[in-house]
Design a protein around this motif. Structure first.
Motif, PDB file in Angstrom:
ATOM      1  N   ARG A 258      -3.024  -3.014  13.254  1.00 36.74           N
ATOM      2  CA  ARG A 258      -1.809  -2.519  14.595  1.00 36.74           C
ATOM      3  C   ARG A 258      -0.646  -1.709  13.702  1.00 36.74           C
ATOM      4  N   HIS A 259      -0.900  -0.640  14.185  1.00 33.58           N
ATOM      5  CA  HIS A 259       1.018   0.448  13.651  1.00 33.58           C
ATOM      6  C   HIS A 259       1.524   0.196  14.326  1.00 33.58           C
ATOM      7  N   PRO A 260       2.346  -0.111  14.664  1.00 32.80           N
ATOM      8  CA  PRO A 260       3.207   0.141  15.968  1.00 32.80           C
ATOM      9  C   PRO A 260       4.358   0.887  16.253  1.00 32.80           C
ATOM     10  N   LEU A 261       4.715   1.532  14.900  1.00 34.35           N
ATOM     11  CA  LEU A 261       5.531   2.134  13.957  1.00 34.35           C
ATOM     12  C   LEU A 261       5.045   3.627  14.744  1.00 34.35           C
ATOM     13  N   GLN A 262       3.916   3.742  14.404  1.00 32.41           N
ATOM     14  CA  GLN A 262       3.210   4.760  14.332  1.00 32.41           C
ATOM     15  C   GLN A 262       2.691   4.717  16.291  1.00 32.41           C
ATOM     16  N   SER A 263       2.536   3.897  16.500  1.00 26.04           N
ATOM     17  CA  SER A 263       2.288   4.162  18.317  1.00 26.04           C
ATOM     18  C   SER A 263       3.370   4.515  19.202  1.00 26.04           C
TER      19      SER A 263
ATOM     20  N   MET B  92       5.472  -2.408   9.236  1.00 25.29           N
ATOM     21  CA  MET B  92       5.114  -0.827   8.787  1.00 25.29           C
ATOM     22  C   MET B  92       3.566  -0.429   8.677  1.00 25.29           C
ATOM     23  N   GLU B  93       3.174  -1.373   9.005  1.00 26.81           N
ATOM     24  CA  GLU B  93       1.342  -0.948   9.481  1.00 26.81           C
ATOM     25  C   GLU B  93       0.642  -2.218   8.650  1.00 26.81           C
ATOM     26  N   ALA B  94       0.154  -3.283   9.696  1.00 25.83           N
ATOM     27  CA  ALA B  94      -0.236  -4.389   9.033  1.00 25.83           C
ATOM     28  C   ALA B  94      -1.675  -3.420   9.015  1.00 25.83           C
TER      29      ALA B  94
ATOM     30  N   HIS C 104      -2.604  13.882  15.065  1.00 30.87           N
ATOM     31  CA  HIS C 104      -2.903  12.947  14.134  1.00 30.87           C
ATOM     32  C   HIS C 104      -1.442  11.997  13.336  1.00 30.87           C
ATOM     33  N   CYS C 105      -2.142  10.682  13.054  1.00 32.96           N
ATOM     34  CA  CYS C 105      -0.549  10.061  12.279  1.00 32.96           C
ATOM     35  C   CYS C 105      -0.231  10.861  10.331  1.00 32.96           C
ATOM     36  N   LEU C 106      -1.303  11.538  10.021  1.00 31.62           N
ATOM     37  CA  LEU C 106      -1.175  12.091   8.751  1.00 31.62           C
ATOM     38  C   LEU C 106      -0.741  10.399   8.231  1.00 31.62           C
ATOM     39  N   PRO C 107      -1.305  10.909   6.437  1.00 27.94           N
ATOM     40  CA  PRO C 107      -2.034  12.052   6.117  1.00 27.94           C
ATOM     41  C   PRO C 107      -3.668  12.421   6.735  1.00 27.94           C
ATOM     42  N   VAL C 108      -3.607  13.377   6.905  1.00 30.51           N
ATOM     43  CA  VAL C 108      -5.061  14.084   7.425  1.00 30.51           C
ATOM     44  C   VAL C 108      -6.103  14.596   6.182  1.00 30.51           C
TER      45      VAL C 108
ATOM     46  N   ASN D  46       8.916  11.888  14.131  1.00 26.71           N
ATOM     47  CA  ASN D  46       9.617  11.048  15.592  1.00 26.71           C
ATOM     48  C   ASN D  46       9.457   8.831  14.846  1.00 26.71           C
ATOM     49  N   ARG D  47       8.617   9.586  13.886  1.00 25.81           N
ATOM     50  CA  ARG D  47       8.667   7.616  13.056  1.00 25.81           C
ATOM     51  C   ARG D  47      10.020   7.480  12.686  1.00 25.81           C
ATOM     52  N   GLU D  48      10.585   8.516  12.621  1.00 30.19           N
ATOM     53  CA  GLU D  48      12.363   8.335  12.078  1.00 30.19           C
ATOM     54  C   GLU D  48      12.923   7.597  13.754  1.00 30.19           C
TER      55      GLU D  48
ATOM     56  N   ASN E 135       1.068  -0.949  -0.437  1.00 30.01           N
ATOM     57  CA  ASN E 135      -0.039  -0.583   0.339  1.00 30.01           C
ATOM     58  C   ASN E 135       0.762   1.286   0.064  1.00 30.01           C
ATOM     59  N   SER E 136      -0.009   2.662  -0.146  1.00 31.72           N
ATOM     60  CA  SER E 136       0.979   3.784  -0.548  1.00 31.72           C
ATOM     61  C   SER E 136       1.898   4.293   0.727  1.00 31.72           C
ATOM     62  N   SER E 137       2.503   4.726   1.538  1.00 32.66           N
ATOM     63  CA  SER E 137       2.799   5.279   2.133  1.00 32.66           C
ATOM     64  C   SER E 137       4.265   6.697   1.646  1.00 32.66           C
ATOM     65  N   LEU E 138       4.001   8.040   2.942  1.00 34.18           N
ATOM     66  CA  LEU E 138       5.131   8.613   2.489  1.00 34.18           C
ATOM     67  C   LEU E 138       6.028   8.786   3.895  1.00 34.18           C
ATOM     68  N   ARG E 139       5.121   8.981   4.969  1.00 37.13           N
ATOM     69  CA  ARG E 139       6.743   8.676   6.042  1.00 37.13           C
ATOM     70  C   ARG E 139       6.874   7.877   6.423  1.00 37.13           C
ATOM     71  N   THR E 140       6.127   6.550   6.429  1.00 35.64           N
ATOM     72  CA  THR E 140       7.209   5.279   6.727  1.00 35.64           C
ATOM     73  C   THR E 140       7.580   4.582   5.850  1.00 35.64           C
ATOM     74  N   ARG E 141       8.152   5.416   4.619  1.00 38.57           N
ATOM     75  CA  ARG E 141       8.710   5.371   3.743  1.00 38.57           C
ATOM     76  C   ARG E 141       9.420   5.771   3.949  1.00 38.57           C
TER      77      ARG E 141
ATOM     78  N   VAL F  26       7.531  -4.629   6.142  1.00 38.64           N
ATOM     79  CA  VAL F  26       5.632  -5.033   5.177  1.00 38.64           C
ATOM     80  C   VAL F  26       5.326  -4.228   6.033  1.00 38.64           C
ATOM     81  N   ARG F  27       4.363  -3.549   4.953  1.00 34.78           N
ATOM     82  CA  ARG F  27       3.185  -3.264   4.390  1.00 34.78           C
ATOM     83  C   ARG F  27       1.808  -3.989   4.129  1.00 34.78           C
ATOM     84  N   SER F  28       0.790  -4.348   4.607  1.00 33.83           N
ATOM     85  CA  SER F  28      -0.511  -4.290   3.959  1.00 33.83           C
ATOM     86  C   SER F  28      -1.151  -3.933   4.723  1.00 33.83           C
TER      87      SER F  28
HETATM   88  N1   CP Z   1       1.415   7.753   9.330  1.00 31.94           N
HETATM   89  C1   CP Z   1       1.837   7.125   8.203  1.00 31.94           C
HETATM   90  O1   CP Z   1       2.162   6.118   8.150  1.00 31.94           O
HETATM   91  O2   CP Z   1       1.734   8.007   7.043  1.00 31.94           O
HETATM   92  P1   CP Z   1       2.203   6.921   5.642  1.00 31.94           P
HETATM   93  O3   CP Z   1       1.321   6.208   5.636  1.00 31.94           O
HETATM   94  O4   CP Z   1       2.447   8.224   4.523  1.00 31.94           O
HETATM   95  O5   CP Z   1       3.328   6.080   5.667  1.00 31.94           O
END
Ligand code: CP
Length: 317
Positions: free
Chosen positions: A146-151, A141-143, A273-277, A301-303, A45-51, A109-111
């Protein structure tokens, strides 16, 4: 650490936060740890921050990074066993996973959840297959649930901004035009439940989350009451969890948009908010642009959360 998919995988939360703040003080202190090690990041799936944050975290640790967008340039993957593969998917995940594992030292993995079959989503079939068949440590990287790296990043942010020992955290549902998974609110609740913060969840009736994630939180349907005295407001949309409405949008009621009037009910709360919003659906321009909005440091802080997790995995190789 051989896998990271949930709050329990990180263990003691205070220790994890100490490690995160050590990294934040000097994120280049362990540049030798990842030398000649390779991270493979796989996106269904798409991503900006996680990627960006996960790649940056791995680079801070001296790693090589490969990124595969499964839906752009890779073969379409069949995920179900027993399927006669005479359709548009020429490769099965059960061959693809060990092949991917042979080229790297760990896999992110993001799925996302499909939001059609609750059992399938809550069994976490995709990431569980990576854990089983890749032969390498796997982190989420979000399943689906759950999205544990975000939390983890959310918790780091709250610890940085809190001005009282036990802040009141309010997680509020907010409207969105599309059906979104429950992964972020599930995970946020799971991680906040590991702290001693006061924790309130507010949402319209019908949006109840899985009780295993709600845990000790107070569920308050009266939004105004929930917001009273909040130190942090964490906004997020999610689709219905309960049957027969699993995965559906039940409401787009913009009375639930976080605006200046609702924020006035709080203890001058920070907005998260985790963004995108989606502006003026989830939150008004005024609130997200206010000096109490901490969505940018939260994203930054995701880094740190990614680096703390990858460092632990590297140390276990
Ligand atoms: N918050 C978050 O995971 O952003 P992305 O979907 O852009 O990776």
């Amino acid at each position: 650490m051989k896998k990271f998919t949930c709050a329990d995988d990180i263990g003691d939360i205070k220790k994890a936060l100490d490690e995160a703040f050590e990294i934040k003080r000097d994120r280049f202190a362990y540049t030798d740890l990842g030398r000649n090690r390779t991270l493979l990041m796989i996106f269904f799936n798409s991503s900006l921050r996680t990627r960006l944050s996960t790649q940056k975290a791995a680079m801070n640790l001296g790693m090589n990074v490969m990124v595969l967008d499964v839906n752009q340039g890779a073969w379409k993957l069949e995920t179900e066993r027993g399927v006669v593969m005479d359709g548009d998917k020429p490769e099965h995940l059960l061959e693809a996973i060990p092949v991917m594992g042979s080229f790297c030292d760990m896999i992110g993995v993001r799925s996302f959840a499909g939001l059609k079959d609750k059992a399938e989503d809550y069994e976490e079939r995709v990431i569980e297959q990576f854990i089983r068949y890749s032969g390498k440590p796997v982190f989420s990287m979000e399943a689906a649930t759950r999205h544990p790296l975000q939390s983890f990043a959310d918790l780091i942010t709250i610890e940085e901004f809190k001005t009282v020992e036990r802040p009141k955290i309010v997680m509020t549902w907010a409207p969105h035009p599309k059906a979104l998974p429950q992964a972020v609110p599930n995970s946020f609740a799971e991680w906040i439940n590991k702290t001693d913060y006061e924790f309130v969840i507010t949402h319209p009736e019908g949006y109840e989350l899985d009780p295993q994630f709600v845990g000790r939180a107070t569920v308050e349907y009266d939004r105004k009451k929930a917001f009273e005295g909040a130190d942090f407001v964490y906004a997020k949309n999610w689709s219905a969890y309960t049957d027969p409405n699993y995965g559906k949008v039940l409401s787009t009621d913009r009375n639930w948009t976080v605006d200046t009037d609702t924020m006035k009910l709080t203890n001058n709360a920070f907005f998260m908010h985790c963004l995108p919003v989606r502006r003026n659906m989830i939150v008004t321009d005024d609130v997200i642009e206010s000096d109490r909005s901490i969505v940018i440091p939260e994203a930054a802080n995701r880094e740190i959360s990614a680096q703390a997790v990858i460092k632990r995995i590297l140390e276990s190789l």
